[in-house]
Design a protein around this motif. Sequence first.
Motif, PDB file in Angstrom:
ATOM      1  N   ASP A  36       0.834  -1.199   0.000  1.00 36.69           N
ATOM      2  CA  ASP A  36       0.000   0.000   0.000  1.00 36.69           C
ATOM      3  C   ASP A  36       0.873   1.257   0.000  1.00 36.69           C
ATOM      4  OD1 ASP A  36      -1.849   2.010   0.439  1.00 36.69           O
ATOM      5  OD2 ASP A  36      -2.892   0.968   2.057  1.00 36.69           O
ATOM      6  N   ALA A  37       0.799   2.013  -1.084  1.00 34.28           N
ATOM      7  CA  ALA A  37       1.586   3.246  -1.192  1.00 34.28           C
ATOM      8  C   ALA A  37       1.044   4.367  -0.318  1.00 34.28           C
ATOM      9  CB  ALA A  37       1.626   3.707  -2.650  1.00 34.28           C
ATOM     10  N   THR A  38      -0.181   4.206   0.210  1.00 37.75           N
ATOM     11  CA  THR A  38      -0.781   5.261   1.028  1.00 37.75           C
ATOM     12  C   THR A  38      -0.579   5.032   2.519  1.00 37.75           C
ATOM     13  OG1 THR A  38      -2.962   4.209   1.278  1.00 37.75           O
ATOM     14  CG2 THR A  38      -2.563   5.473  -0.740  1.00 37.75           C
ATOM     15  N   ALA A  39       0.056   3.916   2.888  1.00 35.45           N
ATOM     16  CA  ALA A  39       0.168   3.547   4.299  1.00 35.45           C
ATOM     17  C   ALA A  39       1.583   3.784   4.822  1.00 35.45           C
ATOM     18  CB  ALA A  39      -0.217   2.086   4.490  1.00 35.45           C
ATOM     19  N   ASP A  40       1.679   4.215   6.075  1.00 37.59           N
ATOM     20  CA  ASP A  40       2.962   4.366   6.751  1.00 37.59           C
ATOM     21  C   ASP A  40       3.230   3.210   7.703  1.00 37.59           C
ATOM     22  OD1 ASP A  40       3.526   6.862   5.543  1.00 37.59           O
ATOM     23  OD2 ASP A  40       2.239   7.865   7.019  1.00 37.59           O
ATOM     24  N   GLU A  41       2.204   2.429   7.962  1.00 35.45           N
ATOM     25  CA  GLU A  41       2.346   1.257   8.825  1.00 35.45           C
ATOM     26  C   GLU A  41       1.385   0.184   8.334  1.00 35.45           C
ATOM     27  OE1 GLU A  41      -0.744   2.788  12.304  1.00 35.45           O
ATOM     28  OE2 GLU A  41       1.422   2.877  12.644  1.00 35.45           O
ATOM     29  N   ARG A  42       1.506  -0.997   8.864  1.00 38.26           N
ATOM     30  CA  ARG A  42       0.650  -2.104   8.432  1.00 38.26           C
ATOM     31  C   ARG A  42      -0.800  -1.843   8.829  1.00 38.26           C
ATOM     32  NH1 ARG A  42       3.922  -7.808   8.726  1.00 38.26           N
ATOM     33  NH2 ARG A  42       5.978  -7.005   8.159  1.00 38.26           N
ATOM     34  N   PRO A  55       3.156  -1.123   3.957  1.00 35.43           N
ATOM     35  CA  PRO A  55       3.824  -0.081   3.183  1.00 35.43           C
ATOM     36  C   PRO A  55       5.000  -0.664   2.414  1.00 35.43           C
ATOM     37  CG  PRO A  55       4.333   0.142   5.518  1.00 35.43           C
ATOM     38  CD  PRO A  55       3.303  -0.934   5.414  1.00 35.43           C
ATOM     39  N   GLU A  81      -0.880   5.413  -4.759  1.00 32.80           N
ATOM     40  CA  GLU A  81      -1.107   6.676  -4.078  1.00 32.80           C
ATOM     41  C   GLU A  81      -2.161   7.523  -4.762  1.00 32.80           C
ATOM     42  OE1 GLU A  81       1.459   5.501  -5.811  1.00 32.80           O
ATOM     43  OE2 GLU A  81       3.041   7.023  -5.920  1.00 32.80           O
TER      44      GLU A  81
END
Length: 326
Positions: A36-42, A55, A81
């Motif tokens: 996921d390009a929009t996530a900073d964490e799982r 990510p 994204e």
Amino acid sequence: MYPTDRPRRLRTDGIRPLVSESSLSASDLVAPVFVDATADERVPIESMPGHERVPVDEAVARVEEVRETGVEAVILFGIPESKDARGTRAYADDGVVQRAIRRIADGTDAYVVGDVCLCEYTDHGHCGVVETGAEADPTLTVRNDETLELLAETAVSQADAGADMVAPSAMTDGQVGAIRAALDDAGHEDVALMSYAAKYESAFYGPFRDAADGAPAFGDRRHYQMDPANRREALREARIDAEEGADVLMVKPGLPYLDIVSDLRREFDRPIAAYNVSGEYAMLHAAAEKGWLDLEAVAHESLVSLKRAGADLIVTYFAEDLADRL
């Protein structure tokens, strides 16, 4: 008169494994991974217990977790994204799947399969370029030949990034031939191609569409995915893909289409894959949560049934859960 033919003689513990007709091992399984390009964490996927969007920075760690169970192959799906009408992030050099493939290829020994489709990358959620005015008329459908060019570009971009195999899933006529030609022209003759040869317009895809954010914004996919009522058509689809250069032929979904898996096994001399899809996974989890079924037992039995029907490899969300048992 007592029976002279006693099949039960071959069911004792000592001989039962020796005469087992179908076997299942971790090396038969391919584990899906969502990047996921929009996530900073799982991010846990609510409708698919035990699975997460990860990510890009976590892609290598996630694949290593898979490999530690004994499963060596993964298939990657991306959440970009941004989205647009032509799904341009699907074939961008810096797309989410391309970036993840580079890291995984450099950092692990996993066998990496890239899913080749546009539904996760288009703002309308269909698997290609849609006809003008489709929002107003849901019976309008994907432009086949225009979509072929974008699928081929997507496959080449994944191969450039280091994918070992590409797997076109758009059910676009001619997709295997177009992708094979593009890969060869780009110097990727050794990149394998697994075709979603018989992909049905199924109600079992719901959790995946939630996981990959790929539900159609309007209409449905019945004009390009197969009618669940059709059996002979699957042979026609698979034959076309085989003639166009598919190395592996896949049936999706798996359990509701065991007859199709069996048909392809009899008709073709190349590996047959089955996709044990998200809805199959979710319904067994739901029943187990109710206490109605033993999850590990029914998951194992389900995958054995796919092997028994003729599948050589299985894409399944149960891969990691069952690997230790296998």
